[in-house]
Design an enzyme around this catalytic site. Structure first.
Site, PDB file in Angstrom:
ATOM      1  N   ASP A  21       7.432   3.488   0.790  1.00 43.76           N
ATOM      2  CA  ASP A  21       8.468   2.473   0.645  1.00 43.76           C
ATOM      3  C   ASP A  21       8.967   2.422  -0.794  1.00 43.76           C
ATOM      4  OD1 ASP A  21      10.150   0.427   1.394  1.00 43.76           O
ATOM      5  OD2 ASP A  21       8.638  -1.143   1.212  1.00 43.76           O
ATOM      6  N   TRP A  26      14.136   2.323  -6.041  1.00 47.47           N
ATOM      7  CA  TRP A  26      14.005   3.246  -7.172  1.00 47.47           C
ATOM      8  C   TRP A  26      15.381   3.742  -7.595  1.00 47.47           C
ATOM      9  CZ3 TRP A  26      15.394   8.156  -8.420  1.00 47.47           C
ATOM     10  CH2 TRP A  26      14.750   8.758  -9.502  1.00 47.47           C
ATOM     11  N   HIS A  38      15.833   9.080  -2.059  1.00 52.20           N
ATOM     12  CA  HIS A  38      15.177   9.840  -0.996  1.00 52.20           C
ATOM     13  C   HIS A  38      14.797  11.241  -1.481  1.00 52.20           C
ATOM     14  CE1 HIS A  38      15.908   6.614   1.710  1.00 52.20           C
ATOM     15  NE2 HIS A  38      17.218   6.794   1.785  1.00 52.20           N
ATOM     16  N   LEU A 132      -5.494  20.956   5.499  1.00 48.60           N
ATOM     17  CA  LEU A 132      -5.041  19.566   5.621  1.00 48.60           C
ATOM     18  C   LEU A 132      -4.137  19.453   6.835  1.00 48.60           C
ATOM     19  CD1 LEU A 132      -4.654  16.641   4.386  1.00 48.60           C
ATOM     20  CD2 LEU A 132      -2.584  17.562   3.306  1.00 48.60           C
ATOM     21  N   ARG A 195       2.852  -5.407   4.330  1.00 50.95           N
ATOM     22  CA  ARG A 195       2.949  -5.484   5.790  1.00 50.95           C
ATOM     23  C   ARG A 195       2.908  -4.070   6.347  1.00 50.95           C
ATOM     24  NH1 ARG A 195       7.835  -7.015   3.596  1.00 50.95           N
ATOM     25  NH2 ARG A 195       9.561  -5.559   3.936  1.00 50.95           N
TER      26      ARG A 195
END
Length: 254
Positions: A21, A26, A38, A132, A195
């Site tokens: 988020d 930014w 983004h 990963l 949240r």
């Protein structure tokens, strides 16, 4: 005098999930368009993947595009989908060389047949990797996921292939988009918001939550390291009480 036993290393979460988020804030803070936030967020994704591998994390889930994000202005949605396509094309080889296996969860059909095919190809090309497991949540919403699982179970029961009296948490989880994946041990949200925003509501039932004030484009190895250190300090009881099983009740909650 014998040497003291070695101190075991602090626990590292097997599965970390992150709500990325703060890209828009930014960009606004730097006087740039939201698309620039983004794009800078992609650099944070790269840093976080590298740091997760360094810590020995097995699963990393990133909330990249929520089902609610379709309500954003058309221009921003277009920028996001373009960035996703560009990321797949430019980063896939590097991910594969790093031993990263890609998984996609969410309503990928909403992105159209071309991008849907690229997502499937990226999963197939990294399927043998074991360093990963990188899970990207795209057009994902936990409530919709739970409703879909319930519908699938109901359809199986109506078809006679599933006895509804046998449905338990394990069977229900097997009908979620994360079937076969471990539940997250640690959920991190950046930008200071506190949240879950419809993210992994079923899977995160017992996850530790860490909220970081950094905006996502500023997130990096140090932030991830602090979150893992905080996780290591916590005592995970999963509803049980510490100590002997016959310890007297003390009124303590979960």
């Amino acid at each position: 005098m014998s040497a003291p036993p070695p101190v075991p290393p602090p626990p590292v979460p097997r599965h970390i999930a992150i709500i990325m988020d703060g890209n828009g804030r930014w960009a606004a803070r730097h006087g740039l368009p939201r698309a620039a936030g983004h794009r800078e967020g992609v650099q944070a994704v790269r840093r976080t993947i590298e740091a997760a591998i360094g810590h020995g994390v097995e699963w990393l889930t990133l909330f990249a595009f929520s089902s609610e994000n379709w309500r954003r202005p058309v221009e921003e949605v277009t920028d996001l989908t373009f960035l996703l396509r560009h990321y797949l094309r430019s980063e896939l080889r590097e991910l594969a060389e790093a031993g990263v296996r890609l998984h996609i969860i969410g309503e990928r059909d909403r992105f159209g047949s071309s991008l849907k095919a690229e997502l499937a190809d990226a999963e197939a090309r990294t399927a043998a990797n074991r360093k990963l497991n990188l899970v990207i949540a795209l057009s994902y919403g936990a409530r919709a996921e739970i409703a879909t699982a319930a519908r699938r179970i109901a359809e199986a029961a109506m078809a006679g292939t599933l006895d509804p009296t046998t449905v338990d948490e394990t069977i229900f989880a097997a009908h979620l988009s994360t079937a076969g994946m471990p539940d997250p041990d640690l959920v991190i949200r950046t930008s200071g918001e506190q949240r879950l925003s419809n993210f992994l509501l079923w899977q995160a039932a017992y996850a530790e939550l860490v909220f970081d004030d950094a905006l996502w484009p500023d997130f990096g190895a140090a932030n991830l390291g602090r979150a893992i250190a905080e996780y290591a300090r916590r005592e995970r009881r999963f509803g049980a009480r510490p100590g002997p099983a016959d310890a007297p009740p003390d009124g303590e909650g979960p």
